[in-house]
Design a protein around this motif. Structure first.
Motif, PDB file in Angstrom:
ATOM      1  N   THR A  56     -44.566 -46.085  83.569  1.00 27.14           N
ATOM      2  CA  THR A  56     -42.769 -45.937  82.726  1.00 27.14           C
ATOM      3  C   THR A  56     -42.930 -44.447  82.275  1.00 27.14           C
ATOM      4  O   THR A  56     -44.032 -43.656  82.176  1.00 27.14           O
ATOM      5  N   ALA A  58     -43.077 -40.856  80.643  1.00 30.29           N
ATOM      6  CA  ALA A  58     -43.163 -40.531  79.161  1.00 30.29           C
ATOM      7  C   ALA A  58     -42.558 -39.533  78.270  1.00 30.29           C
ATOM      8  O   ALA A  58     -42.542 -39.119  77.643  1.00 30.29           O
ATOM      9  N   TRP A  59     -41.190 -39.345  79.411  1.00 31.09           N
ATOM     10  CA  TRP A  59     -40.020 -38.654  78.124  1.00 31.09           C
ATOM     11  C   TRP A  59     -38.603 -39.016  79.480  1.00 31.09           C
ATOM     12  O   TRP A  59     -38.647 -39.015  80.547  1.00 31.09           O
ATOM     13  N   ILE A  71     -41.636 -38.518  84.759  1.00 21.45           N
ATOM     14  CA  ILE A  71     -43.280 -39.032  85.199  1.00 21.45           C
ATOM     15  C   ILE A  71     -43.782 -38.132  84.882  1.00 21.45           C
ATOM     16  O   ILE A  71     -44.060 -37.183  85.457  1.00 21.45           O
ATOM     17  N   ALA A  72     -45.258 -38.145  83.702  1.00 24.96           N
ATOM     18  CA  ALA A  72     -46.284 -37.084  83.755  1.00 24.96           C
ATOM     19  C   ALA A  72     -47.517 -37.225  84.818  1.00 24.96           C
ATOM     20  O   ALA A  72     -47.583 -38.423  85.299  1.00 24.96           O
ATOM     21  N   THR A  74     -50.924 -37.686  87.242  1.00 25.22           N
ATOM     22  CA  THR A  74     -52.556 -37.681  86.925  1.00 25.22           C
ATOM     23  C   THR A  74     -53.056 -36.994  87.491  1.00 25.22           C
ATOM     24  O   THR A  74     -52.570 -35.801  88.410  1.00 25.22           O
ATOM     25  N   GLN A  95     -41.085 -31.397  75.009  1.00 26.35           N
ATOM     26  CA  GLN A  95     -41.553 -32.013  74.464  1.00 26.35           C
ATOM     27  C   GLN A  95     -42.601 -32.363  75.260  1.00 26.35           C
ATOM     28  O   GLN A  95     -42.797 -32.086  76.056  1.00 26.35           O
ATOM     29  N   LEU A  97     -46.081 -34.573  76.468  1.00 29.95           N
ATOM     30  CA  LEU A  97     -46.441 -35.376  77.331  1.00 29.95           C
ATOM     31  C   LEU A  97     -47.687 -35.887  76.739  1.00 29.95           C
ATOM     32  O   LEU A  97     -48.096 -37.216  76.528  1.00 29.95           O
ATOM     33  N   GLU A  98     -48.453 -34.955  77.154  1.00 34.03           N
ATOM     34  CA  GLU A  98     -49.967 -35.168  77.128  1.00 34.03           C
ATOM     35  C   GLU A  98     -50.629 -34.168  75.860  1.00 34.03           C
ATOM     36  O   GLU A  98     -50.164 -33.013  76.998  1.00 34.03           O
TER      37      GLU A  98
END
Length: 196
Positions: A56, A58-59, A71-72, A74, A95, A97-98
């Motif tokens: 999904t 992230a923003w 997409i962030a 990993t 923004q 994200l994490e």
């Protein structure tokens, strides 16, 4: 040939952004800038695996034209930016994200980051430390304004994204990186460390 060209383009972009070093372990560069290597810099590489396109976003953000879905990254995969072109913004937007709880990054700090840069005009990746597999280190007061706006005030360990206006990126363009005058740029940035 493509890999060599991509590496040369990345090097050109880093120089254009006035980054002082491409690797946190470059002692000669640290000495020439009069700064010690960042003590909070992670020694791990930037993950170079393909983005998890099933994740999904992230923003998701709609611009003045077009839209982006970010997409962030990993532990194993680079971030991804899906662009509905042409994407443009009238105001630079950041923004988180994490979020993270590390030290707050000062606006003149030297930082170590993994990052991905995408052109909103056509959705092309114009620079990526993820592709090179190694973080970049540079002083925040030596980069384009939008990059500085994205990182300063964030916490070490955070991952952020920024959609920056041309004025906060390259107002006159940067032909060597395929950036035209007026292009909106999108960056995804993992803040690995900061000093100063």
């Amino acid at each position: 040939m493509f890999t060599v060209r991509r590496a040369a383009l990345a090097s050109t972009l880093l120089l254009t952004m006035a980054l002082s070093a491409c690797n946190s372990t470059d002692d000669a560069t640290s000495e020439s800038t009069g700064q010690a290597a960042a003590s909070t810099v992670a020694t791990t590489d930037c993950p170079s695996g393909a983005p998890d396109t099933s994740a999904t976003p992230a923003w998701e953000f709609s611009g003045a034209t077009g839209a982006i879905a970010v997409i962030a990254p990993t532990d194993d995969a680079a971030p991804g930016v899906e662009v509905t072109t042409p994407f443009s913004v009238d105001e630079t937007t950041v923004q988180t994200l994490e979020p993270a709880s590390g030290a707050i990054v000062e606006d003149t700090a030297t930082v170590s980051v993994c990052y991905l840069g995408v052109n909103g005009r056509d959705g092309s990746v114009f620079d990526s430390s993820y592709e090179r597999g190694a973080p970049a280190e540079f002083p925040l007061d030596g980069v384009v304004t939008g990059f500085q706006k994205a990182i300063a005030g964030q916490n070490v360990g955070a991952t952020v994204a920024v959609a920056m206006t041309s004025a906060d990126g390259y107002p006159q363009g940067n032909p060597q990186a395929g950036i035209q005058q007026g292009d909106t740029l999108v960056f995804v940035i993992e803040i690995l460390g900061a000093e100063g």
